[in-house]
Enzyme design. Structure first.
Site, PDB file in Angstrom:
ATOM      1  N   ASP A   1      45.089  33.679  36.306  1.00  0.00           N
ATOM      2  CA  ASP A   1      44.944  35.101  36.015  1.00  0.00           C
ATOM      3  C   ASP A   1      46.286  35.759  36.345  1.00  0.00           C
ATOM      4  O   ASP A   1      47.099  35.203  37.091  1.00  0.00           O
ATOM      5  CB  ASP A   1      43.821  35.684  36.868  1.00  0.00           C
ATOM      6  CG  ASP A   1      43.647  37.172  36.679  1.00  0.00           C
ATOM      7  OD1 ASP A   1      43.560  37.615  35.527  1.00  0.00           O
ATOM      8  OD2 ASP A   1      43.609  37.894  37.694  1.00  0.00           O
TER       9      ASP A   1
ATOM     10  N   ASP B   1      46.954  39.761  36.733  1.00  0.00           N
ATOM     11  CA  ASP B   1      46.947  40.975  37.548  1.00  0.00           C
ATOM     12  C   ASP B   1      46.256  40.739  38.887  1.00  0.00           C
ATOM     13  O   ASP B   1      45.145  40.206  38.946  1.00  0.00           O
ATOM     14  CB  ASP B   1      46.258  42.107  36.792  1.00  0.00           C
ATOM     15  CG  ASP B   1      46.995  42.445  35.511  1.00  0.00           C
ATOM     16  OD1 ASP B   1      48.214  42.677  35.580  1.00  0.00           O
ATOM     17  OD2 ASP B   1      46.354  42.452  34.434  1.00  0.00           O
TER      18      ASP B   1
ATOM     19  N   ASP C   1      41.756  36.404  41.248  1.00  0.00           N
ATOM     20  CA  ASP C   1      41.364  37.299  42.336  1.00  0.00           C
ATOM     21  C   ASP C   1      40.028  37.971  42.097  1.00  0.00           C
ATOM     22  O   ASP C   1      39.479  38.588  43.010  1.00  0.00           O
ATOM     23  CB  ASP C   1      42.416  38.417  42.480  1.00  0.00           C
ATOM     24  CG  ASP C   1      42.322  39.418  41.322  1.00  0.00           C
ATOM     25  OD1 ASP C   1      41.907  40.569  41.554  1.00  0.00           O
ATOM     26  OD2 ASP C   1      42.638  39.032  40.184  1.00  0.00           O
TER      27      ASP C   1
END
Length: 217
Positions: free
Chosen positions: A7, A9, A179
């Site tokens: 991922d 961001d 996250d």
């Protein structure tokens, strides 16, 4: 070769490039400041809560791409990446990508943030592939629509499965670093899910499943 999937961001970056692009446009007076800021904040809170209507958000986020010429947009994007994004690149994130590449893994960023924003950001990490929501381009301009899978939630799985089919690859031995609890559909699919600086929901889920957790900050 095994896939190392990341991922972007709040995983490889210490911030959210999609949200920050909205803030950048406000600062540069490219959009109406107060109203755009309020909507940008509202959608970001929905994302954090897991209630985001991704199609409504994309209509909002992609509309400004239709208001300006490609030359103007690309100049502003260079400014945005240099001044807003480079300071948020996590050195340990770059090192993690390099470590996987050195093992011979195929490195891939998959992000809900659209490809207009993320193409030059992915280049900062020298990954092999980028999968991202793709703004439609027609007759030399952006239309405000998208083409192909929307790489959010289960859409990341759909986009990755299409990529695997095209390239004759599989998820055997794959890692995915994220996250966000929004990425649970893909985290559930890989052999080695890793929660990185995870939100509370993902951290709880990782604990229940015995997944690896780590910080890149």
């Amino acid at each position: 070769m095994p896939l190392a999937i990341f991922d972007l961001d709040n995983t490889l970056l210490h911030g959210d490039s999609d949200y920050l692009w909205g803030r950048f446009m406000v600062k540069r007076s490219l959009v109406d400041g107060p109203s755009y800021d309020a909507e940008n904040d509202r959608f970001y809170q929905q994302y954090l809560a897991g209630t985001l209507d991704i199609h409504a958000y994309l209509r909002f986020a992609l509309a400004p791409l239709t208001w300006y010429s490609p030359e103007e947009l690309h100049a502003w994007r260079r400014e945005f990446v240099d001044e807003w994004i480079r300071p948020l690149v996590l050195p340990r994130g770059r090192e993690l990508v390099r470590d996987h590449a050195a093992r011979g893994d195929t490195t891939l960023i998959i992000t809900a943030t659209n490809r207009f924003i993320t193409t030059p950001i992915a280049d900062l990490f020298s990954v092999d592939e980028l999968l991202a929501t793709t703004p439609e381009w027609r007759d030399g301009a952006y239309t405000g629509e998208v083409t192909g899978p929307v790489t959010f939630g289960a859409g990341k799985v759909e986009a990755l499965e299409e990529w695997l089919t095209r390239h004759g690859e599989s998820l055997a031995g794959s890692h995915f670093y994220s996250d966000s609890h929004n990425d649970l559909p893909l985290l559930e699919r890989v052999d080695h899910p890793v929660a990185v600086d995870a939100d509370d929901t993902l951290l709880r889920h990782a604990g229940e499943r015995g997944w690896r957790t780590m910080s890149l900050r």
